[in-house]
Design an enzyme around this catalytic site. Structure first.
Site, short mmCIF file in Angstrom:
data_model
loop_
_atom_site.label_atom_id
_atom_site.label_comp_id
_atom_site.label_asym_id
_atom_site.label_seq_id
_atom_site.Cartn_x
_atom_site.Cartn_y
_atom_site.Cartn_z
N LEU A 36 -1.74 2.61 -5.75
CA LEU A 36 -1.84 3.98 -5.28
C LEU A 36 -2.91 4.73 -6.06
O LEU A 36 -2.97 4.63 -7.29
CB LEU A 36 -0.49 4.69 -5.44
CG LEU A 36 0.71 4.02 -4.75
CD1 LEU A 36 1.97 4.84 -4.97
CD2 LEU A 36 0.45 3.81 -3.27
N GLY A 96 4.85 -0.73 -11.97
CA GLY A 96 4.06 0.49 -11.82
C GLY A 96 3.85 0.81 -10.35
O GLY A 96 4.79 0.79 -9.56
N ASP A 97 2.60 1.08 -9.98
CA ASP A 97 2.29 1.37 -8.57
C ASP A 97 1.56 0.21 -7.92
O ASP A 97 0.82 0.40 -6.95
CB ASP A 97 1.47 2.66 -8.47
CG ASP A 97 0.12 2.53 -9.19
OD1 ASP A 97 0.05 1.77 -10.17
OD2 ASP A 97 -0.84 3.20 -8.77
N GLU A 98 1.77 -1.01 -8.43
CA GLU A 98 1.10 -2.19 -7.89
C GLU A 98 2.02 -2.93 -6.92
O GLU A 98 3.14 -3.33 -7.27
CB GLU A 98 0.69 -3.15 -9.01
CG GLU A 98 -0.42 -2.61 -9.91
CD GLU A 98 -0.87 -3.66 -10.90
OE1 GLU A 98 -0.08 -4.56 -11.23
OE2 GLU A 98 -2.02 -3.58 -11.36
#
Length: 320
Positions: free
Chosen positions: A187, A228-230
């Protein structure tokens, strides 16, 4: 932990062709506090009753006309195979020589005729406790297995499950001489959401994005979160790089839709990198590395776009 209430509320089935025996056992059990006691005098009904009600214990007479208790146990074994062969049967018999055969056939214990109230209650309670402990352990094992394979925040596949899914997909496309894609996504500006709205809002955003990704891809595709945002998406059985590019555009469009979090409108975009078998790698690690490199190429080019492999131009999505 199995409580006294769990034991007294466990479903029990009494199976005996003699009406008097059924009445006696029902009275003993209900007088002992057991709240869920069913009965049948027809041994042919036992399999269907157990499928519907999943009894924790079945009190089973061995000598019945038409279908004896040993045949009933054979039917129950087929039903209980998925429960690792645990047969929740307490046999009822007046013949001592049948007891050993019953235990060899899978019964857990036996009670003798004529009935001794203390013996019936003691053996029923002991077997119910063992059965419920067995079920609890099985449920815990399933939960631990799920936790070992899924991201605890979003419920998506984790790295381990993703690797297994990609490995399976690769084996299939090698046989069919087809292709598949691995898509790496993160993101744009997620840290800003955490910094301005807090980690609770960030977690909510990740859950929303996870749900959108699941809704956007096909049922056969695997959406995973690595941390995380992965996110990584495995796309088996695509026809071409064009298919992967179209899916990347759909995903970026889905992610970019605004959402409401804690009374605030939050908008985010995504950068996507795509690796395709066999052009960009022929094993799990190489495909993941190719998709990761393509992701960073997309981010360096201005974010909110995608790149397929190490070749071609970064495609940017117009801001909404």
């Amino acid at each position: 932990m199995v409580t006294a209430s769990d034991i007294l509320n466990a479903p029990i089935l009494v199976v005996d062709d003699q009406h008097a025996n059924v009445e006696i056992l029902e009275f003993i059990l209900r007088d002992g506090g057991y709240a869920r006691v069913d009965s049948t005098r027809n041994p042919r009904e036992v399999g269907d009753l157990h499928r519907r009600n999943r009894y924790s214990l079945i009190l089973l007479d061995l000598l019945m006309p038409g279908m004896d208790g040993f045949q009933v146990m054979d039917t129950l074994k087929g039903i209980e195979q998925r429960a690792q062969g645990y047969l929740p049967v307490l046999v009822i018999t007046a013949y001592p020589d049948h007891k050993l055969r019953a235990l060899q056939s899978g019964a857990r214990d036996f009670i003798s005729k004529p009935f001794d109230v203390y013996e019936v209650l003691m053996r029923v309670r002991n077997l119910l406790e063992v059965r419920l402990l067995h079920e609890s352990e099985r449920n815990n094992n399933r939960m631990l297995e799920a936790l070992a394979l899924h991201d605890p925040l979003t419920g998506l596949a984790n790295r381990r499950l993703l690797g297994d899914r990609i490995l399976t997909a690769l084996a299939q496309v090698r046989r069919s001489k087809g292709c598949m894609a691995v898509m790496y996504l993160d993101l744009d500006g997620f840290k800003q959401v955490n910094d301005t709205l807090g980690h609770g809002a960030g977690d909510m955003l990740l859950k929303i994005i996870a749900a959108r990704l699941k809704q956007t891809v096909r049922e056969e595709d695997t959406v995973s979160r690595l941390g995380g945002d992965e996110f990584v998406i495995a796309l088996p059985h695509i026809r071409s790089a064009g298919d992967a590019a179209r899916m990347a555009r759909k995903i970026i469009d889905a992610v970019s839709q605004p959402c409401e979090i804690e009374g605030k409108t939050v908008s985010t975009t995504a950068s996507v990198g795509v690796g395709i078998y066999p052009a960009h790698g022929e094993d799990v690690e190489t495909l993941m590395q190719s998709a990761d490199r393509a992701l960073y190429a997309a981010k360096r080019a201005g974010k909110n776009g995608y790149r397929v492999g190490g070749v071609g131009d970064v495609r940017r999505i117009a801001a909404a």
